[in-house]
Design an enzyme around this catalytic site. Structure first.
Site, PDB file in Angstrom:
ATOM      1  N   ASP A 100      44.374  12.473  22.245  1.00  0.00           N
ATOM      2  CA  ASP A 100      45.451  12.332  23.227  1.00  0.00           C
ATOM      3  C   ASP A 100      45.120  13.054  24.532  1.00  0.00           C
ATOM      4  O   ASP A 100      45.442  12.571  25.613  1.00  0.00           O
ATOM      5  CB  ASP A 100      46.763  12.903  22.663  1.00  0.00           C
ATOM      6  CG  ASP A 100      47.102  12.270  21.334  1.00  0.00           C
ATOM      7  OD1 ASP A 100      46.982  11.042  21.224  1.00  0.00           O
ATOM      8  OD2 ASP A 100      47.458  13.009  20.393  1.00  0.00           O
ATOM      9  N   GLY A 154      31.145  12.557  21.415  1.00  0.00           N
ATOM     10  CA  GLY A 154      31.232  11.827  22.677  1.00  0.00           C
ATOM     11  C   GLY A 154      32.114  10.603  22.611  1.00  0.00           C
ATOM     12  O   GLY A 154      32.958  10.472  21.718  1.00  0.00           O
ATOM     13  N   GLY A 166      34.931  11.615  18.289  1.00  0.00           N
ATOM     14  CA  GLY A 166      35.187  13.025  18.007  1.00  0.00           C
ATOM     15  C   GLY A 166      34.264  13.906  18.830  1.00  0.00           C
ATOM     16  O   GLY A 166      34.085  13.696  20.027  1.00  0.00           O
ATOM     17  N   GLU A 167      33.639  14.881  18.161  1.00  0.00           N
ATOM     18  CA  GLU A 167      32.792  15.811  18.917  1.00  0.00           C
ATOM     19  C   GLU A 167      31.475  15.169  19.363  1.00  0.00           C
ATOM     20  O   GLU A 167      30.655  15.807  20.019  1.00  0.00           O
ATOM     21  CB  GLU A 167      32.523  17.076  18.091  1.00  0.00           C
ATOM     22  CG  GLU A 167      31.913  16.797  16.750  1.00  0.00           C
ATOM     23  CD  GLU A 167      31.817  18.067  15.890  1.00  0.00           C
ATOM     24  OE1 GLU A 167      31.547  19.137  16.434  1.00  0.00           O
ATOM     25  OE2 GLU A 167      32.015  17.935  14.672  1.00  0.00           O
TER      26      GLU A 167
HETATM   27  P1  AMP Z   1      45.160  13.042  17.901  1.00  0.00           P
HETATM   28  O1  AMP Z   1      44.942  13.110  19.385  1.00  0.00           O
HETATM   29  O2  AMP Z   1      44.726  11.712  17.360  1.00  0.00           O
HETATM   30  O3  AMP Z   1      44.593  14.232  17.177  1.00  0.00           O
HETATM   31  O4  AMP Z   1      46.756  13.045  17.675  1.00  0.00           O
HETATM   32  C1  AMP Z   1      47.440  14.161  17.157  1.00  0.00           C
HETATM   33  C2  AMP Z   1      48.925  13.990  17.308  1.00  0.00           C
HETATM   34  O5  AMP Z   1      49.353  12.755  16.752  1.00  0.00           O
HETATM   35  C3  AMP Z   1      49.670  15.077  16.549  1.00  0.00           C
HETATM   36  O6  AMP Z   1      50.156  16.031  17.475  1.00  0.00           O
HETATM   37  C4  AMP Z   1      50.786  14.336  15.802  1.00  0.00           C
HETATM   38  O7  AMP Z   1      52.061  14.846  16.067  1.00  0.00           O
HETATM   39  C5  AMP Z   1      50.674  12.905  16.258  1.00  0.00           C
HETATM   40  N1  AMP Z   1      50.853  11.943  15.172  1.00  0.00           N
HETATM   41  C6  AMP Z   1      50.445  12.053  13.884  1.00  0.00           C
HETATM   42  N2  AMP Z   1      50.803  10.964  13.178  1.00  0.00           N
HETATM   43  C7  AMP Z   1      51.453  10.130  14.032  1.00  0.00           C
HETATM   44  C8  AMP Z   1      52.060   8.838  13.910  1.00  0.00           C
HETATM   45  N3  AMP Z   1      52.061   8.182  12.771  1.00  0.00           N
HETATM   46  N4  AMP Z   1      52.618   8.295  15.037  1.00  0.00           N
HETATM   47  C9  AMP Z   1      52.608   8.966  16.191  1.00  0.00           C
HETATM   48  N5  AMP Z   1      52.046  10.166  16.363  1.00  0.00           N
HETATM   49  C10 AMP Z   1      51.480  10.757  15.313  1.00  0.00           C
END
Ligand code: AMP
Length: 311
Positions: free
Chosen positions: A238, A210, A207-208
């Protein structure tokens, strides 16, 4: 610079998110959208996913405007797009899921277009691990395969998650997910256990605070960035992953030095992404912004050995 495209499969979503800084309803989100846009700053992207016909056209136009190829995206007539809703309290590292509606992802069979099958760089972003495996079955001889996942899939489909891990070169997880899969409390032990399952390289996102790169027996630690504006952590993981793989693909080599720089570019993309809701900050981001923050990261992490400093 080489311009090898990055093939990305993952969720394309409409997210409803509440944080201490505000909220959004049905905003553009999804692992493939965040990682695709982040990667597109460095390399062309080929996207594989599915949406319903309720997915606003302007989102598809925006993705295309970022040099993202959408041939691999299916639009299901009368179908509903994947939706995720969640909230964050003051511990912004922990996403609380309220609802996950797979909708069109429930019956999705990825069909990798012929023009994508020779992709050298493949990112299996967060989605059903069975879909990640179907993508791996269809690509021919990728140079680097990377996967991500989350607690939702680890809880429901651990065997398939492990199957994916056996077949990829690299995995990105946050510290809680790494502990959940391996049962080790120590992040170092968890990373070594993940490497023993298959991937030679493991990146643990904190997370924040690193990120840690474990590559063979080597280890690299990216610093945290002192963020002044933080609105919404959704998509940080992501955009980190997209920045990483987009940068690595642009360099055309998979050396540890490239991976280390990739971890910093990933951290830069994640740090910008959290400054606003949805993908809003990435929309106005420039390469100049990215390079400026990369230099700041260099300064944050710099220190001299004690003997040199006192000499
Ligand atoms: P993150 O980068 O881990 O914060 O991922 C956030 C993204 O994950 C959000 O934009 C959601 O749409 C997506 N997300 C949440 N739950 C799932 C899931 N079970 N499968 C795939 N994508 C998901």
């Amino acid at each position: 610079m080489a311009t090898s495209p990055v093939l990305i499969v993952g969720s394309m979503a409409l997210d409803s998110v509440r944080t201490p800084a505000g909220s959004v309803q049905d905003a553009l989100g999804g692992a493939a959208d965040y990682s695709g846009v982040a990667a597109s700053f460095f390399s062309p992207v080929q996207l594989v996913g599915v949406v319903g016909d309720d997915f606003p056209k302007e989102h598809l136009e925006y993705l295309e405007s970022r040099n993202i190829d959408l041939q691999g995206v299916q639009i299901v007539r009368g179908g509903k797009t994947f939706r995720w809703s969640g909230f964050y309290d003051f511990d912004l590292n922990v996403a609380h899921t309220m609802d996950t509606k797979l909708n069109v992802f429930a019956n999705f069979k990825p069909e990798i277009p012929e023009t994508y099958r020779d992709a050298q760089y493949v990112f299996l972003a967060n989605i059903d691990p069975e879909l990640q495996l179907q993508v791996l079955d269809q690509v021919r001889k990728p140079r680097l395969t990377v996967c991500d996942t989350m607690n939702f899939w680890i809880d429901r489909k651990l065997d398939e998650v492990v199957e994916v891990l056996k077949r990829v070169d690299m995995v990105f997880l946050n510290d809680a997910e790494a502990r959940q899969i391996t049962g080790h409390l120590s992040v170092v032990k968890a990373a070594r256990a993940l490497q023993a399952l298959g991937p030679k390289t493991v990146i643990v996102k904190k997370g924040e605070h690193g990120a840690l790169l474990f590559h063979g027996r080597d280890h690299f630690s990216a610093p945290s960035y002192p963020l002044e504006d933080i609105a919404d952590p959704t998509g940080a993981g992501d955009s980190f992953a997209g920045g990483f793989i987009g940068y690595v693909a642009s360099q055309g080599n998979i050396s540890e030095r490239t991976f280390r720089r990739g971890v910093i570019y990933g951290s830069v993309m994640a740090s910008y992404n959290v400054e606003d809701f949805s993908l809003n900050r990435l929309r106005s981001l420039t390469m100049e912004d990215i390079n400026r923050r990369y230099s700041e990261f260099k300064e944050i992490a710099f220190f001299e050995a004690l003997e040199e400093a006192t000499a």
